[in-house]
Enzyme design. Structure first.
Site, mmCIF file in Angstrom:
data_model
loop_
_atom_site.group_PDB
_atom_site.id
_atom_site.type_symbol
_atom_site.label_atom_id
_atom_site.label_comp_id
_atom_site.label_asym_id
_atom_site.label_seq_id
_atom_site.Cartn_x
_atom_site.Cartn_y
_atom_site.Cartn_z
ATOM 1 N N GLU A 192 0.862 -1.179 0.000
ATOM 2 C CA GLU A 192 0.000 0.000 0.000
ATOM 3 C C GLU A 192 0.904 1.235 0.000
ATOM 4 O OE1 GLU A 192 -3.648 1.960 2.636
ATOM 5 O OE2 GLU A 192 -2.211 0.632 3.601
ATOM 6 N N ASP A 271 -11.496 2.021 5.773
ATOM 7 C CA ASP A 271 -11.983 2.940 6.816
ATOM 8 C C ASP A 271 -13.038 3.825 6.161
ATOM 9 O OD1 ASP A 271 -9.894 2.414 9.026
ATOM 10 O OD2 ASP A 271 -8.627 2.955 7.323
#
EC number: 3.5.4.2
Length: 322
Positions: A192, A271
């Site tokens: 990431e 999230d």
């Protein structure tokens, strides 16, 4: 666009899923000023550092076992409302300890929220205990030991999250050995913030069945082939990747290229309210932006169930619902 499709989510941080309306109510309850972090019903941040500040401030208003039951129930109710049949929540017993609640009460509250949501809608959920890299190997080993000895049927996986640039994956391998020996499923954040090498390191040191994100594997085509050959499942969160600047736009995001290369990919939200997304939006992006048809999206959802950290009976029942 995808409202008729069943949905599954493998990668979502519980505190990161806190609905803004619930957070606002919790802030009023505790007299906490979150006006800098929550405006017009949306979380506010402008770079990764301010995202972490916002995340921590929001987490401050969830303090008790009942708070965590309510948070979990509310998010799972939201998922059930869009035809989600299964969710895995990433949770941190260490966070429960840091806020003074305690790991056991923290987990107990979350499990109660799962029970309430399941009773209403039938949604299934499991917990992935995570260690956080920025607290160091000993802390992560402690999280693995907690998950291993909990003997909680809802705790079915172990993860490593946090700052990817903190130490080598090999520094945390012992924690994964503990989790593996306890029969827990293994997944790890990689590829990431850091490049393809972090995905390769994860495969070498941990041998996980899944990788959280993993999208920067696209930078190394030999690694993409390796992922496809191994059958490693990627928990891909496109909205999160764009919000955090991993890729500049959806046109450059590699979800389609990874799938076309034979990598097993799934769709999650990470999230969601912090990234102004939701699982519903992620599925709609798969259809509208990435051009996947219903059959392809259903195939990704089946992949998620096949890779889920559940017993075979539950897996069979979930697959029958797609």
């Amino acid at each position: 666009m995808t409202s008729h499709l069943k949905k599954v989510e493998l990668h979502c941080h519980l505190e990161g899923a806190a609905p803004p309306a619930l957070t606002a109510a919790q802030a009023r309850k505790y007299g906490v000023d979150i006006s800098a972090e929550l405006r017009d019903g949306a979380y506010v941040w402008h770079d990764f550092a301010s995202f972490l500040v916002c995340y921590d401030k929001v987490s401050e208003v969830y303090r008790t076992e009942e708070d965590y039951a309510l948070l979990t129930e509310t998010y799972l109710d939201e998922l059930a409302g869009i035809d989600t049949i299964y969710s895995e929540l990433i949770v941190s017993p260490d966070h429960g300890k840091r806020i003074g609640l305690g790991a056991d009460a923290y987990i107990s509250g979350i499990c109660e929220g799962i029970r309430r949501a399941r009773e209403k809608s039938g949604i299934e959920a499991r917990l992935i205990v995570t260690g956080e890299r920025h607290f160091g190997p000993e802390s992560v080993i402690g999280a693995a030991e907690y998950a291993a000895r909990a003997a909680n049927p809802l705790i079915t996986g172990f993860n490593l999250a946090g700052e990817e640039r903190m130490g080598r994956v090999a520094d945390y391998a012992r924690a994964f050995d503990i989790a593996r020996d306890a029969g827990l499923g293994l997944t790890i954040h990689a590829g990431e913030v850091c490049g393809a090498f972090s995905v390769a390191d994860a495969l070498d040191a941990v041998r996980p069945s899944r990788i959280g994100h993993g999208v920067r594997a696209i930078e190394d085509l030999d690694l993409v082939t390796r992922l496809a050959d191994l059958g490693t499942v990627l928990e891909i969160c496109p909205g999160s990747n764009i919000a955090l600047g991993v890729f500049p736009d959806f046109a450059s995001h590699p979800l389609r290229r990874l799938k076309d290369a034979g990598v097993r990919v799934t769709i999650s939200s990470d999230d969601p309210p912090f990234f102004h997304t939701s699982l519903k939006r992620e599925y709609e992006l798969a259809a509208g932006t990435f051009g996947f048809g219903d059959a392809e999206i259903d195939a990704m959802t089946r992949t998620a169930i096949e890779a889920a950290f559940v017993d075979d009976e539950t897996r069979k029942a979930l697959l029958a619902r797609i």
